[in-house]
Design an enzyme around this catalytic site. Structure first.
Site, mmCIF file in Angstrom:
data_model
loop_
_atom_site.group_PDB
_atom_site.id
_atom_site.type_symbol
_atom_site.label_atom_id
_atom_site.label_comp_id
_atom_site.label_asym_id
_atom_site.label_seq_id
_atom_site.Cartn_x
_atom_site.Cartn_y
_atom_site.Cartn_z
ATOM 1 N N LYS A 90 40.422 31.002 42.356
ATOM 2 C CA LYS A 90 40.912 31.276 43.715
ATOM 3 C C LYS A 90 40.319 30.327 44.759
ATOM 4 O O LYS A 90 40.978 30.005 45.747
ATOM 5 C CB LYS A 90 40.637 32.734 44.105
ATOM 6 C CG LYS A 90 41.507 33.723 43.321
ATOM 7 C CD LYS A 90 41.335 35.143 43.813
ATOM 8 C CE LYS A 90 42.170 36.095 42.979
ATOM 9 N NZ LYS A 90 42.142 37.469 43.484
ATOM 10 N N ASP A 147 45.804 39.537 48.804
ATOM 11 C CA ASP A 147 45.004 40.654 48.261
ATOM 12 C C ASP A 147 44.714 41.720 49.322
ATOM 13 O O ASP A 147 44.905 42.912 49.092
ATOM 14 C CB ASP A 147 43.674 40.134 47.696
ATOM 15 C CG ASP A 147 43.862 39.432 46.356
ATOM 16 O OD1 ASP A 147 44.822 39.759 45.650
ATOM 17 O OD2 ASP A 147 43.036 38.552 46.026
ATOM 18 N N GLY A 189 42.608 50.617 42.018
ATOM 19 C CA GLY A 189 43.234 49.428 42.592
ATOM 20 C C GLY A 189 44.588 49.044 42.023
ATOM 21 O O GLY A 189 45.075 47.950 42.306
#
Ligand code: ATR
Length: 284
Positions: free
Chosen positions: A66, A102, A250
């Site tokens: 990332k 995210d 999540g």
């Protein structure tokens, strides 16, 4: 030619993204293919370049790339810049446009799917790594009364709080002091979010990221770690021991961040409700 997308990571075989995006494509009637790309640990940029050269339109980026994806992008959204990390790349002409969906996925799951209010509330974020960094700005955008960030390595929490204090009320508190903070009436933790790797399957469990005394019966506990099986994650188990009645893992964030990526690529936000049972069924 069908537009091509993929998730790139190492490892990547476990990724649920192909299943999620296939469901989105079916639901919205979009023609696209979505695969998995395993990049060598030292070969991320080469793999991305190869994908672009063969007509690839967009990528989801997962562990451990990332930060490299952020460095590689030619242009990025404000929230990606603040996160310093990127989970979505979109091909625009000869360049990569980057976003980090995210945090938006988390906030969407909390507010829209779970009915949790963030505005005016006290939010506790556990962890100060990439995952925590990615969600702070979108949470601040929901106007909480305060964010308390806490981390095993206190200096990292302090650095994050310093960096984000320009954008809203945020402070760092050591894990051992979280119980004291929560016992002050005006500091009751309305939402506690686990953004540490505590409870991730491939790691030893280690010590809990917060004392049980952080939780009140009215606290909403959210774990960025997700469980496909019906059992609670270790963090949500801890929260239940602390008397928490409402919680979520999540999985919703995983699905909603994918929906945000899909929207960036295709210009349409897919519905997500039908994807939850698909993923939960995987574990059955
Ligand atoms: P990620 O990108 O997933 O956030 P990371 O940058 O390696 O990964 O960060 C992991 C986070 O989980 C860190 O906040 C780490 O704490 P340290 O900064 O002290 O290392 C935290 N963490 C990992 N295991 C933990 C545990 N057992 N208890 C508490 N915190 C833990």
């Amino acid at each position: 030619m069908t537009d091509r997308y993929a998730v790139i990571g190492n490892p990547v075989a476990h990724s649920k993204s192909p299943l999620i995006h296939a469901a989105f494509a079916r639901e919205t009637g979009q023609m696209l293919s979505y695969g998995r790309l395993l990049a060598p640990l030292d070969g991320f940029a080469d793999e991305v370049a190869r994908f672009a050269a063969t007509g690839g339109q967009g990528l989801n980026v997962t562990v451990p790339f990332k930060l490299e994806a952020f460095a590689l992008a030619h242009e990025c959204t404000e929230r990606a810049r603040r996160a310093g990390a990127v989970n979505t790349l979109k091909r625009v002409g000869e360049h990569w446009y980057a976003d980090n969906t995210d945090g938006a996925g988390l906030v969407h799951d909390l507010i829209e799917n779970l009915g949790v209010t963030l505005g005016g509330k006290h939010i506790v974020v556990l962890g100060a790594g990439g995952a925590a960094r990615g969600i702070l700005q979108p949470i601040l955008d929901a106007h909480p009364a305060a964010i308390t960030v806490s981390n095993r390595t206190m200096a990292r929490a302090e650095a994050l709080a310093r960096e984000f204090s320009a954008y809203g009320p945020i402070r760092a508190v050591a894990p051992a002091d979280l119980g004291n903070v929560a016992s002050e009436a005006h500091h009751v933790a309305d939402v506690v979010i686990n953004a540490t790797s505590y409870g991730m399957l491939d790691r030893p469990l280690g010590a809990a990221p917060c004392p049980v005394s952080i939780f009140a019966p009215t606290t909403f506990a959210y774990d960025l770690v997700y469980a496909l099986a019906d059992e609670p994650t270790p963090f949500l188990e801890l929260a239940r021991r602390g008397g928490v009645a409402r919680s979520a893992d999540g999985l919703g964030m995983l699905i909603e961040q994918a929906a945000e990526s899909f929207q960036l690529w295709r210009g349409v936000r897919p519905g997500t409700a039908h994807v939850f049972p698909l993923l939960r069924k995987l574990a059955a």
